[in-house]
Scaffold this active site. Structure first.
Site, mmCIF file in Angstrom:
data_model
loop_
_atom_site.group_PDB
_atom_site.id
_atom_site.type_symbol
_atom_site.label_atom_id
_atom_site.label_comp_id
_atom_site.label_asym_id
_atom_site.label_seq_id
_atom_site.Cartn_x
_atom_site.Cartn_y
_atom_site.Cartn_z
ATOM 1 N N ARG A 64 83.548 77.459 5.869
ATOM 2 C CA ARG A 64 82.451 77.135 4.945
ATOM 3 C C ARG A 64 81.152 77.765 5.431
ATOM 4 O O ARG A 64 80.363 78.278 4.643
ATOM 5 C CB ARG A 64 82.297 75.618 4.832
ATOM 6 C CG ARG A 64 81.098 75.184 4.002
ATOM 7 C CD ARG A 64 81.027 73.682 3.845
ATOM 8 N NE ARG A 64 81.913 73.195 2.823
ATOM 9 C CZ ARG A 64 81.660 73.275 1.507
ATOM 10 N NH1 ARG A 64 80.557 73.849 1.084
ATOM 11 N NH2 ARG A 64 82.494 72.801 0.635
ATOM 12 N N ASN A 106 68.286 72.027 -9.326
ATOM 13 C CA ASN A 106 69.616 71.563 -9.717
ATOM 14 C C ASN A 106 69.527 70.739 -10.987
ATOM 15 O O ASN A 106 68.528 70.057 -11.226
ATOM 16 C CB ASN A 106 70.215 70.711 -8.589
ATOM 17 C CG ASN A 106 71.658 70.337 -8.851
ATOM 18 O OD1 ASN A 106 72.459 71.161 -9.283
ATOM 19 N ND2 ASN A 106 72.008 69.090 -8.582
ATOM 20 N N THR A 107 70.584 70.824 -11.793
ATOM 21 C CA THR A 107 70.725 69.941 -12.950
ATOM 22 C C THR A 107 71.869 68.981 -12.654
ATOM 23 O O THR A 107 72.824 69.328 -11.960
ATOM 24 C CB THR A 107 71.038 70.731 -14.238
ATOM 25 O OG1 THR A 107 72.279 71.424 -14.082
ATOM 26 C CG2 THR A 107 69.925 71.713 -14.560
ATOM 27 N N HIS A 108 71.763 67.772 -13.186
ATOM 28 C CA HIS A 108 72.810 66.770 -12.957
ATOM 29 C C HIS A 108 72.963 65.897 -14.202
ATOM 30 O O HIS A 108 71.962 65.450 -14.759
ATOM 31 C CB HIS A 108 72.460 65.904 -11.737
ATOM 32 C CG HIS A 108 73.522 64.915 -11.412
ATOM 33 N ND1 HIS A 108 74.721 65.278 -10.842
ATOM 34 C CD2 HIS A 108 73.587 63.572 -11.605
ATOM 35 C CE1 HIS A 108 75.472 64.206 -10.690
ATOM 36 N NE2 HIS A 108 74.809 63.153 -11.141
ATOM 37 N N ASP A 140 67.883 69.093 -2.162
ATOM 38 C CA ASP A 140 67.701 69.094 -0.714
ATOM 39 C C ASP A 140 69.081 69.031 -0.074
ATOM 40 O O ASP A 140 70.079 69.277 -0.752
ATOM 41 C CB ASP A 140 66.761 67.966 -0.273
ATOM 42 C CG ASP A 140 67.290 66.575 -0.588
ATOM 43 O OD1 ASP A 140 68.495 66.425 -0.909
ATOM 44 O OD2 ASP A 140 66.503 65.615 -0.501
ATOM 45 N N ALA A 141 69.163 68.682 1.197
ATOM 46 C CA ALA A 141 70.440 68.718 1.907
ATOM 47 C C ALA A 141 71.375 67.569 1.534
ATOM 48 O O ALA A 141 72.531 67.566 1.940
ATOM 49 C CB ALA A 141 70.203 68.739 3.415
ATOM 50 N N ASP A 144 72.875 65.549 -4.657
ATOM 51 C CA ASP A 144 72.086 65.158 -5.827
ATOM 52 C C ASP A 144 70.894 64.292 -5.451
ATOM 53 O O ASP A 144 70.562 63.317 -6.121
ATOM 54 C CB ASP A 144 72.969 64.477 -6.888
ATOM 55 C CG ASP A 144 73.954 65.453 -7.482
ATOM 56 O OD1 ASP A 144 73.572 66.613 -7.707
ATOM 57 O OD2 ASP A 144 75.123 65.073 -7.706
#
Length: 190
Positions: A64, A106-108, A140-141, A144
């Site tokens: 990863r 980001n979108t959620h 962020d880390a 979500d």
């Protein structure tokens, strides 16, 4: 404002952004569209629109960390002002987040902080809430997490299935993403 959009699937949010740019509603440059696997319709949409595309295939890397480093380098090569996670179904490392600190959008499909993770729609329905929605936030880390920029509610109808509710949320999500990008383009992050 230059953006790089990351996708894992069909790219319906991406298509809304492409259409808004093409119509003049959204004043951004889509520098590139990237995916985490081969054969996504999102990359096909981008190619058809004449956009630069790339794939950093998750399965092509032994670890990863190596995939994440390759993704970070590829995205950085386009010098984006904002990186948009648009249905990108991979969690990126803190190193990726740090490389694009305060620039990873980001979108959620839920009203965060409720129902984070890959199954926000299913989880909201299982919990029995009557209202869910969508969120646009700075990633962020965490999963979500990060500062919320915009949200909009969507009522869960008695006849909704997970699929019908998700489709209704996507309609709102596309509009909210375009509106958020337009506001950011007016005052891009530093």
């Amino acid at each position: 404002m230059r953006i790089v959009v990351l996708v894992s699937g069909t790219g319906s949010n991406l298509q809304a952004v492409i259409d808004a740019v093409k119509s003049g509603e959204l004043d951004v440059e889509i520098a590139a569209v990237g995916a985490d696997r081969e054969g996504t319709y999102g990359v096909e949409r981008s190619s058809e629109a004449g956009l630069d595309t790339f794939v950093v295939n998750f399965n092509s890397f032994p670890t990863r960390d190596e995939w994440d480093a390759a993704l970070t380098a590829k995205v950085a090569s386009y010098a984006p002002d904002v990186v948009v996670s648009s249905g990108f179904m991979r969690i990126v490392s803190p190193d990726f987040i740090d490389a694009f600190d305060g620039k990873y959008l980001n979108t959620h499909p839920a009203l965060l902080p409720a129902f984070p993770g890959a199954h926000g729609v299913r989880d909201a329905m299982a919990y029995g809430v009557k209202v869910t929605g969508c969120t646009v936030h700075w990633a962020d880390a965490g999963v979500d997490t990060g500062p919320i920029i915009a949200q909009e509610a969507v009522t869960i109808e008695p006849a909704d299935s997970e699929e019908t509710l998700h489709e209704r949320i996507k309609v709102v999500e596309r509009r909210l993403l375009v509106q958020t990008l337009a506001a950011l383009a007016a005052t891009p992050p530093k």
